[in-house]
Design a protein around this motif. Structure first.
Motif, PDB file in Angstrom:
ATOM      1  N   SER A 289       0.767  -1.040  -0.589  1.00 19.50           N
ATOM      2  CA  SER A 289       0.204   0.059   0.003  1.00 19.50           C
ATOM      3  C   SER A 289       0.884   1.118  -0.081  1.00 19.50           C
ATOM      4  CB  SER A 289      -0.986   0.012   1.132  1.00 19.50           C
ATOM      5  OG  SER A 289      -1.508  -1.078   1.472  1.00 19.50           O
ATOM      6  N   TYR A 290       0.131   1.944  -0.804  1.00 18.20           N
ATOM      7  CA  TYR A 290       1.144   3.425  -0.206  1.00 18.20           C
ATOM      8  C   TYR A 290       0.452   4.486   0.272  1.00 18.20           C
ATOM      9  CZ  TYR A 290       3.600   2.161  -4.246  1.00 18.20           C
ATOM     10  OH  TYR A 290       5.081   1.109  -5.604  1.00 18.20           O
ATOM     11  N   LYS A 291       0.621   4.667   1.399  1.00 15.58           N
ATOM     12  CA  LYS A 291      -0.485   5.277   2.537  1.00 15.58           C
ATOM     13  C   LYS A 291      -1.727   5.234   2.182  1.00 15.58           C
ATOM     14  CE  LYS A 291       2.839   9.753   2.696  1.00 15.58           C
ATOM     15  NZ  LYS A 291       2.822  10.745   1.341  1.00 15.58           N
ATOM     16  N   ASP A 292      -2.608   5.615   1.819  1.00 13.03           N
ATOM     17  CA  ASP A 292      -4.092   4.752   1.970  1.00 13.03           C
ATOM     18  C   ASP A 292      -4.795   3.354   1.035  1.00 13.03           C
ATOM     19  OD1 ASP A 292      -4.475   6.763   3.932  1.00 13.03           O
ATOM     20  OD2 ASP A 292      -5.198   8.132   2.633  1.00 13.03           O
ATOM     21  N   THR A 293      -3.570   4.028  -0.578  1.00 10.20           N
ATOM     22  CA  THR A 293      -4.018   3.443  -1.574  1.00 10.20           C
ATOM     23  C   THR A 293      -3.367   1.600  -1.311  1.00 10.20           C
ATOM     24  OG1 THR A 293      -2.964   4.618  -2.776  1.00 10.20           O
ATOM     25  CG2 THR A 293      -4.605   4.948  -2.815  1.00 10.20           C
ATOM     26  N   LYS A 294      -4.642   1.273  -1.717  1.00  7.29           N
ATOM     27  CA  LYS A 294      -3.437  -0.189  -2.188  1.00  7.29           C
ATOM     28  C   LYS A 294      -3.361  -0.575  -3.627  1.00  7.29           C
ATOM     29  CE  LYS A 294      -6.438  -2.585   1.955  1.00  7.29           C
ATOM     30  NZ  LYS A 294      -7.255  -3.036   2.916  1.00  7.29           N
ATOM     31  N   ALA A 295      -1.947  -0.614  -3.695  1.00  3.65           N
ATOM     32  CA  ALA A 295      -1.328  -0.980  -5.026  1.00  3.65           C
ATOM     33  C   ALA A 295      -1.498  -2.435  -5.433  1.00  3.65           C
ATOM     34  CB  ALA A 295       0.178  -0.341  -4.644  1.00  3.65           C
ATOM     35  N   LEU A 296      -1.086  -3.191  -4.486  1.00  2.00           N
ATOM     36  CA  LEU A 296      -1.290  -4.938  -4.804  1.00  2.00           C
ATOM     37  C   LEU A 296      -2.013  -5.288  -3.322  1.00  2.00           C
ATOM     38  CD1 LEU A 296       2.023  -5.298  -5.739  1.00  2.00           C
ATOM     39  CD2 LEU A 296       0.289  -5.032  -7.773  1.00  2.00           C
ATOM     40  N   GLU A 297      -2.900  -6.495  -4.003  1.00  2.00           N
ATOM     41  CA  GLU A 297      -3.798  -6.996  -2.084  1.00  2.00           C
ATOM     42  C   GLU A 297      -3.384  -8.715  -2.780  1.00  2.00           C
ATOM     43  OE1 GLU A 297      -7.292  -4.350  -3.040  1.00  2.00           O
ATOM     44  OE2 GLU A 297      -7.834  -5.663  -1.202  1.00  2.00           O
ATOM     45  N   ASP A 298      -2.840  -9.574  -2.650  1.00  2.00           N
ATOM     46  CA  ASP A 298      -2.870 -10.995  -1.766  1.00  2.00           C
ATOM     47  C   ASP A 298      -2.395 -10.838  -3.656  1.00  2.00           C
ATOM     48  OD1 ASP A 298      -2.948 -13.474  -1.144  1.00  2.00           O
ATOM     49  OD2 ASP A 298      -4.980 -13.160  -0.955  1.00  2.00           O
ATOM     50  N   ILE A 299      -1.358 -11.135  -3.833  1.00  2.00           N
ATOM     51  CA  ILE A 299      -0.903 -11.141  -5.453  1.00  2.00           C
ATOM     52  C   ILE A 299      -0.419 -12.083  -5.281  1.00  2.00           C
ATOM     53  CG2 ILE A 299       0.065 -10.587  -7.454  1.00  2.00           C
ATOM     54  CD1 ILE A 299      -1.152  -8.652  -7.880  1.00  2.00           C
ATOM     55  N   SER A 300      -0.439 -13.413  -5.470  1.00  2.00           N
ATOM     56  CA  SER A 300       0.418 -14.628  -5.680  1.00  2.00           C
ATOM     57  C   SER A 300       0.449 -15.273  -7.856  1.00  2.00           C
ATOM     58  CB  SER A 300      -0.216 -15.752  -5.367  1.00  2.00           C
ATOM     59  OG  SER A 300      -0.027 -14.807  -3.538  1.00  2.00           O
ATOM     60  N   PHE A 301       1.595 -15.613  -7.326  1.00  2.00           N
ATOM     61  CA  PHE A 301       1.719 -16.207  -9.475  1.00  2.00           C
ATOM     62  C   PHE A 301       3.488 -17.309  -9.305  1.00  2.00           C
ATOM     63  CE2 PHE A 301       3.314 -11.698  -9.551  1.00  2.00           C
ATOM     64  CZ  PHE A 301       4.487 -12.353 -10.333  1.00  2.00           C
ATOM     65  N   GLU A 302       3.249 -17.656 -10.420  1.00  2.00           N
ATOM     66  CA  GLU A 302       4.769 -18.177 -10.669  1.00  2.00           C
ATOM     67  C   GLU A 302       5.170 -18.663 -11.863  1.00  2.00           C
ATOM     68  OE1 GLU A 302       2.946 -21.436  -9.165  1.00  2.00           O
ATOM     69  OE2 GLU A 302       2.706 -20.758  -6.809  1.00  2.00           O
ATOM     70  N   VAL A 303       6.385 -18.428 -11.713  1.00  2.00           N
ATOM     71  CA  VAL A 303       6.947 -17.975 -13.630  1.00  2.00           C
ATOM     72  C   VAL A 303       8.009 -19.206 -13.844  1.00  2.00           C
ATOM     73  CG1 VAL A 303       8.243 -16.516 -15.578  1.00  2.00           C
ATOM     74  CG2 VAL A 303       6.462 -15.426 -13.049  1.00  2.00           C
ATOM     75  N   LYS A 304       7.252 -19.843 -14.536  1.00  2.00           N
ATOM     76  CA  LYS A 304       8.472 -21.071 -14.163  1.00  2.00           C
ATOM     77  C   LYS A 304       9.917 -20.504 -15.008  1.00  2.00           C
ATOM     78  CE  LYS A 304       5.093 -24.397 -15.582  1.00  2.00           C
ATOM     79  NZ  LYS A 304       3.647 -23.310 -16.106  1.00  2.00           N
ATOM     80  N   LYS A 305      10.891 -21.398 -15.227  1.00  2.00           N
ATOM     81  CA  LYS A 305      11.902 -21.134 -16.095  1.00  2.00           C
ATOM     82  C   LYS A 305      11.640 -21.318 -17.303  1.00  2.00           C
ATOM     83  CE  LYS A 305      16.863 -21.771 -14.909  1.00  2.00           C
ATOM     84  NZ  LYS A 305      16.630 -20.089 -14.348  1.00  2.00           N
ATOM     85  N   GLY A 306      12.338 -20.455 -17.898  1.00  2.00           N
ATOM     86  CA  GLY A 306      12.768 -20.225 -19.517  1.00  2.00           C
ATOM     87  C   GLY A 306      10.961 -19.841 -19.973  1.00  2.00           C
ATOM     88  N   GLU A 307      10.251 -19.291 -19.143  1.00  2.00           N
ATOM     89  CA  GLU A 307       9.237 -18.680 -19.995  1.00  2.00           C
ATOM     90  C   GLU A 307       8.765 -16.960 -20.663  1.00  2.00           C
ATOM     91  OE1 GLU A 307       4.761 -20.205 -18.374  1.00  2.00           O
ATOM     92  OE2 GLU A 307       5.477 -18.881 -16.717  1.00  2.00           O
TER      93      GLU A 307
END
Lengths: 367, 307
Positions: free
Chosen positions: B12-30
Motif C-alpha cells: 500500500s502507498y499511504k491510503d491506496t492499496k497498490a497490490l492485494e494478495d498477489i500470488s503467481f509463479e513464473v516457470k524457467k524459460g517462459e
C-alpha cells in the motif's frame, strides 16, 4: 574498481556534454576574482589621509610627497597636534593618518632607523588593511632607495595602530574568501544536484537494480568535480598572484593539499544533500540557503567572526569554510607550515569523514 | 523449477492499496505476461521483484533468492527495463551500452552474441545521443542495456508502450529469440493483443490478479456465448442494443460490437434490429478475445469488491 572507473567516465561525459554549465563553472571563478579584485582597488583610488609631521624635515616631506603622488591617497590636511587626529577620524574626514616623530631625518641618519606611526580606521577592516599595506609599501620602497643612496642599511619602522577594531584578526581577505565560496558553489551545489537529477530522470532506478554499491556511485559522482574544482583552484591562484600580487608565502604543495581537502568536505556535503533530497529543486534550495549564505555571511569571509553575536560565533564553527579560511590565510599570508594548522586540517578531515559516512548510510538502496 | 515465486504479496502507498494478495509463479524459460490497464499495479509489482521496493507482507523470490534478504544476489542476475526510458539521454548509444557493461563487470564484446540481432539495427546510430533516438530505437537500446550482462531473468515493464506497431512486432520477435536462449521473461503490457505472444498471462486489475492461465485457457473459460454485430449505423446500434434488454454486455471492438446475450440464444435480435430500421446487419458467433475475457472478469470482480 573497473565499475568505479566506468562510473567516473560516465560522469565526466555528462559534464562535458553540458558545455554551458562547464563554461560557467570554469569562467565564474576567474570573473569573480577579477571583479572582486578591481572593486577593491577602486576603493583605494582616493583615500583621504591626514598627516601629523612633528619633524618637517626633508625626509618627511619626501615621504609625504611620495605617498600623495602614488595616486592612492588624497591629502585632507596637516595636523598640528595629536588630538586633532581623533577628531578627524570621528568626523569621518579621513580614513588614515600618518604620524612622523620629531627629528625624523636626524634619527634616520644617526641610528639608521626611524619610526612612522600609521593609524587607520579599522571599522572597515578591508579598506584599513589595504590602506595599511599600500602605505607601508610606499614607505619601505622609499627606505630601500634611501639606503642605496647613502650606502648604509637604513630602515624605517612602521608602527601600526588600528582604531576601532584593533586586532584586525578577521580582515576580509578576498582571495581565500572567493576560493571558499567558489569551491563550495561548484563542489557542494553541483554535486548536490547530480544524484537528485538521476532520481528525477529515472536513471537511478536502473542503477539501483544493478550490482553497483552506494560507495561506488557516490565516489564516482565526486571524482569529476574534484578534478574540476582543482582546476579552478589553479586558475584562482594564478589570477590572484599575477594580476593582484597576492603572496603565497607558505608551501604551495601544502596549499594545494588543503584545497583538495576542503573540496572533499564540500563534495561530501553536496552528496549528503543529494542523498536526502528527492528533486533537483529541493537540492538546489538546500545548498543555496544552507550552504552558500552561511559561507558568504558567517564564515568570516565578509564579516569578521569576532564581531558576531555569540550564538553566530558558535554556529560558525560548523562551517567548513571558516576553518578553510584560517588555513588559507595562514599558508598564503603568514607563510606558516603544517604545524600551525594541523588542528583546522583535522577538523576538516573529521567533517569529511562524518559527512561521507552519513551520506553512504543515508543513500537509499531502494527507491 | 520456477524462476519467480510470489506468494500473497500486499503493498500500500499511504491510503491506496497498490497490490492485494498477489500470488503467481513464473516457470524457467517462459514468457510471462502481466496484462492490465494503467494503474493496475504492474510497476509496483516489478519494483518489488527487482528489489527496488519493499512489500508490506507476503513473500517473493527470484531464482530462489529472497527479494529482501538476498537483494544483492538478485541485482546481479536480473536485467531490468523500467517503464520510463531510463538511459542517459546525453550519452550516445555506444556510451550507454559501455557504461552498463562496466557496471556489471563485463564488456560489450563478451556479450555481443546475445545482443547482436538487436544491436545491428542500432549500429548505424551508435554515435547518436540516446535522447535523440526514436521511441522504438530507445526501447531497443534499453533492451540491449538490460541484456548486456546475460541476465537469467528479464523484467520488462511496458516495453512497447508508446512504440509504433511495426517496432512493437519487432520487439516481440526479439523476445521470442531471447526466450529460445533460455532467458525467463516477465513482461507487462496494457495492450491486450500482445497476450497471444506470451506463454502464460496474468490479468491484473486494481492490484488484484483476476486470472492466470495460458491464453487458450483464459479464452476457454469465457462463460458465455459471444456475438459480433455490425450494421450501417453503429452509433444507433450501440444505444439500441443497450436499451433492448436482451444483452448482458455490449462493448465496441473496432468495427464490430461484441455482445453477450442474456438468454442462451439471440434469435430475436436480428428481427428487433430490423424493426428499429437497421440495415446491413451482420451477426455471427465468435471466439472470445483476451479483451472480452478481461472485461468479463473485470465486471465480475467489480461486483465482488467495492473498489
Amino acid at each position: 574498481m573497473k565499475k568505479f572507473w566506468g562510473f567516473v567516465i560516465k560522469e565526466c561525459l555528462h559534464l562535458l556534454r553540458d558545455y554551458r554549465t562547464m563554461i560557467i563553472l570554469v569562467g565564474m571563478p576567474i570573473a569573480q576574482v577579477i571583479l572582486f579584485g578591481f572593486a577593491i582597488r577602486n576603493e583605494l583610488d582616493s583615500l583621504r589621509i591626514g598627516i601629523l609631521d612633528n619633524s618637517r624635515d626633508n625626509v618627511t616631506t619626501e615621504i609625504t610627497s611620495k605617498l600623495l603622488s602614488s595616486g592612492y591617497f588624497i591629502l585632507d590636511g596637516y595636523f598640528n597636534r595629536h588630538e586633532e587626529i581623533e577628531a578627524a577620524f570621528e568626523g569621518g574626514r579621513i580614513k588614515e593618518a600618518v604620524v612622523f616623530g620629531s627629528s625624523f631625518a636626524e634619527d634616520i641618519l644617526r641610528d639608521n632607523r626611524a619610526d612612522i606611526q600609521i593609524i587607520t580606521d579599522a571599522s572597515e577592516p578591508n579598506m584599513a588593511n589595504l590602506a595599511l599595506s599600500y602605505t607601508s609599501g610606499i614607505i619601505q620602497n622609499y627606505a630601500a632607495s634611501l639606503s642605496e643612496e647613502q650606502q648604509i642599511p637604513l630602515s624605517i619602522g612602521t608602527e601600526v595602530k588600528m582604531l576601532y577594531n584593533e586586532e584586525m584578526k578577521s580582515v576580509f581577505m578576498f582571495v581565500p574568501g572567493i576560493m571558499a565560496l567558489i569551491l563550495m558553489l561548484i563542489s557542494a551545489m553541483m554535486t548536490s544536484i547530480t544524484i537528485a537529477r538521476e532520481k528525477e530522470l529515472g536513471t537511478l532506478e536502473v542503477l539501483l537494480a544493478s550490482p553497483l554499491k552506494p560507495l561506488q556511485i557516490i565516489l564516482g559522482k565526486v571524482a569529476p568535480y574534484l578534478l574540476l574544482s582543482m582546476i579552478n583552484v589553479a586558475f584562482i591562484l594564478i589570477v590572484s598572484t599575477t594580476v593582484f600580487g597576492m603572496p603565497i608565502r607558505g608551501s604551495l604543495l601544502l596549499l594545494v593539499a588543503e584545497c583538495a581537502l576542503f573540496i572533499m568536505t564540500a563534495l561530501s556535503l553536496g552528496i549528503l544533500i543529494s542523498a536526502i533530497s528527492n528533486s533537483m529543486q529541493v537540492a538546489m534550495a538546500i545548498s543555496l540557503v544552507g550552504l552558500m549564505l552561511p559561507t558568504v555571511l558567517l564564515s568570516g569571509f565578509i564579516f569578521p567572526v569576532e564581531n558576531m553575536p555569540y550564538a553566530l560565533q558558535v554556529f560558525s564553527h560548523i562551517l567548513p569554510a571558516k576553518w578553510f579560511l584560517i588555513i588559507i590565510k595562514n599558508i598564503m599570508l603568514k607563510g606558516t607550515g603544517f604545524a600551525y594548522i594541523w588542528k583546522e586540517t583535522g577538523i576538516l578531515l573529521f567533517m569529511t569523514a562524518v559527512l561521507l559516512t552519513v551520506s553512504i548510510k543515508k543513500f537509499k538502496i531502494r527507491l | 523449477m520456477n524462476s519467480i515465486e510470489v506468494k500473497n504479496i500486499c503493498k500500500s502507498y499511504k491510503d491506496t492499496k497498490a497490490l492485494e494478495d498477489i500470488s503467481f509463479e513464473v516457470k524457467k524459460g517462459e514468457i510471462f505476461g502481466l496484462i492490465g490497464p494503467d494503474g493496475a499495479g504492474k510497476t509496483t509489482l516489478f519494483r518489488i521483484l527487482t528489489t527496488l521496493l519493499l512489500k508490506d507482507s507476503g513473500s517473493a523470490g527470484v531464482e530462489g533468492f529472497d527479494v529482501e534478504k538476498d537483494y544483492k544476489a538478485i541485482r546481479r542476475i536480473i536485467g531490468y527495463m523500467p517503464g520510463r526510458f531510463s538511459l542517459y539521454q546525453d550519452l550516445s548509444v555506444e556510451e550507454n551500452l559501455n557504461f552498463f557493461a562496466t557496471v556489471f563487470d563485463t564488456t560489450v564484446k563478451a556479450n555481443y552474441e546475445l545482443i547482436k540481432d538487436i544491436y545491428v539495427q542500432l549500429e548505424p546510430f551508435k554515435t547518436r545521443r540516446a535522447g535523440k533516438l526514436s521511441g522504438g530505437m530507445k526501447q531497443k537500446l534499453a533492451l540491449c542495456c538490460a541484456l548486456i550482462h546475460q541476465p537469467e531473468i528479464l523484467f520488462l515493464d511496458e516495453p512497447t508502450t508508446g512504440v509504433d506497431p511495426v517496432s512493437r512486432k519487432e520487439f516481440w520477435e526479439m523476445l521470442k529469440k531471447l526466450k529460445d536462449k533460455g532467458i525467463t521473461i516477465l513482461v507487462s503490457t496494457p495492450y491486450m493483443d500482445e497476450a497471444f505472444l506470451c506463454d502464460r498471462i496474468a490479468l491484473i486489475q486494481s492490484g488484484r490478479i483476476m486470472d492466470i492461465n495460458t491464453l487458450e485457457g483464459i479464452i476457454l473459460k469465457f462463460p458465455k456465448k459471444l456475438y459480433a454485430i455490425k450494421s450501417d449505423n453503429m452509433y444507433k446500434l450501440n444505444s439500441d442494443l443497450k436499451e433492448c434488454g436482451m444483452c448482458d454486455t455490449v462493448y465496441i471492438f473496432g468495427e464490430y460490437l461484441h455482445l453477450t446475450p442474456k438468454s442462451s440464444e439471440c434469435s430475436g435480435l436480428e428481427d428487433y434490429l430490423s424493426e428499429k430500421g437497421h440495415t446491413g446487419i451482420e451477426i455471427s458467433q465468435i471466439k472470445a478475445t483476451v479483451e472480452d475475457c478481461f472485461m468479463d472478469l473485470m465486471s465480475r470482480h467489480g461486483s465482488t469488491n467495492n473498489e
